[in-house]
Enzyme design. Sequence first.
Site, PDB file in Angstrom:
ATOM      1  CG  ASN A 168      54.396  66.791  48.822  1.00  0.00           C
ATOM      2  OD1 ASN A 168      53.467  67.409  49.337  1.00  0.00           O
ATOM      3  ND2 ASN A 168      54.251  65.551  48.411  1.00  0.00           N
ATOM      4  CD  GLU A 265      46.948  62.496  49.087  1.00  0.00           C
ATOM      5  OE1 GLU A 265      47.522  61.523  49.633  1.00  0.00           O
ATOM      6  OE2 GLU A 265      47.550  63.444  48.589  1.00  0.00           O
ATOM      7  CB  CYS A 299      51.322  60.892  49.616  1.00  0.00           C
ATOM      8  SG  CYS A 299      50.415  61.483  48.179  1.00  0.00           S
ATOM      9  CD  GLU A 474      42.664  66.075  47.246  1.00  0.00           C
ATOM     10  OE1 GLU A 474      42.366  67.230  47.595  1.00  0.00           O
ATOM     11  OE2 GLU A 474      43.835  65.676  47.121  1.00  0.00           O
TER      12      GLU A 474
END
Length: 493
Positions: A168, A265, A299, A474
């Site tokens: 994405n 993630e 997400c 992250e």
Amino acid sequence: MTAAAETEFPLKDWVPETRTLLVGDREVEPAGETWDVYNPATEQVIATVGGASLDQVDEAVTAAREAFPAWSALSGEERSRYIHRFADVLEKAADRLLPSIVNEVGTPVSLAEYLQVKMAVDEHLRWAAEAAKTDRTIHLGEYDKPVPTMSDVVYEPVGVVAAITGYNYPLNLAIFKFGAALAAGCTVVLLPSPRTPLTTLFLGDLIREAGLPPGVMNVVIGGADVGKRLSSHPGVDRVSFTGSDGVGAKIMEQAAANLAGVTLELGGKSPNIVLPGVDVQKIAVEMHLRWSRNGGQGCAALARLLVHEAVYDEFLEAGASAFDQMVVGDPWDRATNIGPMIRPDHQARVQGYIDGSIAEGGKKLLEVAKPLPERGWFVNPVLLGNLPHDARAVQEEIFGPVAVILPFKDTEEAIRLANDTAYGLAANVWCDDPVEARRVAERIRAGTVWINGGGAMRPDAPFGGYGKSGVGRELGEWGMREYLEVKHIQWRI
């Protein structure tokens, strides 16, 4: 395509021509399986690519291992200069990175210019370049048992990183990983989603143009077999992955064979809480336009709306105009803000959540009812209601332009509902009282909690989640330390 778009974006039809892998300093013809890459807005094949063979994956890892001693031995200042130079090259290539991403992902250009390109390079990669300069040594001072000693704690690069990205945000997700890894002194093998490999293959050209030392960054593409080989490779010291929790669990299992560390993630089912007293007339439209961004393929999409029963009906009425503002269609039209789903199987999956919810007694409370384009894997945005909190559409990540709404009676129930999922990536709290907003935010089990809409994705703040939303973080200093080992050095005095 409008005439205005033709004039504004002369490279709108541009697709990277790179089909070679980058292994060390060599452009390597792929020896693995081939597949077609589609433009999801037109359903047309825009490229046919070849993946790496398993032997080529091994070669890429070997190249990264061979480059690691020299790269890790550079000073932070030297690595910073290399990363800034890479950012310079990416900035100059923005006019090609943009169409590459729009054409293979389908993100509307009005969003992609910043979210897919400018934010990634100008903010996140530049931040990583500066973070490379930081001396993280901690001086612990004296300790006198059983004899006087002094101690330092130092941070050293973990080694070779396998960076595996989702479809994405192909450039963003790659930079989130390799920016911190390179800054820390690690070397990288980059593997994109097979659904959107073109931008990453193009990165191989830009890596060479930027003059990164051979083997510091390597690029391979492929399917599940290539991903398994890379994440289970004994020459890989850490695996960083962005994608679904199901695939993340497999990668964690594969990396465990070598006790390699993982940064995952993964997905989310993020709550957006509207507490009593909030003026819903001011926030309802913004809330809907946010969860539907990038076609809901994000997400951290705040697509689980928890609205206090006292303002529930008013909220629905206030948000109706947002669906009038949602334009589904051609990503190159600046008026478009909802692009396609990435593939027909995903389009069918998203539609399945809608149809299944209706079959279970749910209702479409708000929706875009205009006819969809004749071509392209589009889904009209919809807000679903009248569902119990244990319904699939309420509990599972849909990854499309679908939101659910549930009323609650009091703040304690809102907190309970917010935490009642397997995920914990992000959340938002709308509240007029800053003290109460902070109290609620601290009780929500999520890696990021925004208050009253929050702000942009800061490069110096951590991103990641609780539960099935992942492992590790992250971005920011927390993301840097995912790629660093801690060493205690002690000496007698």
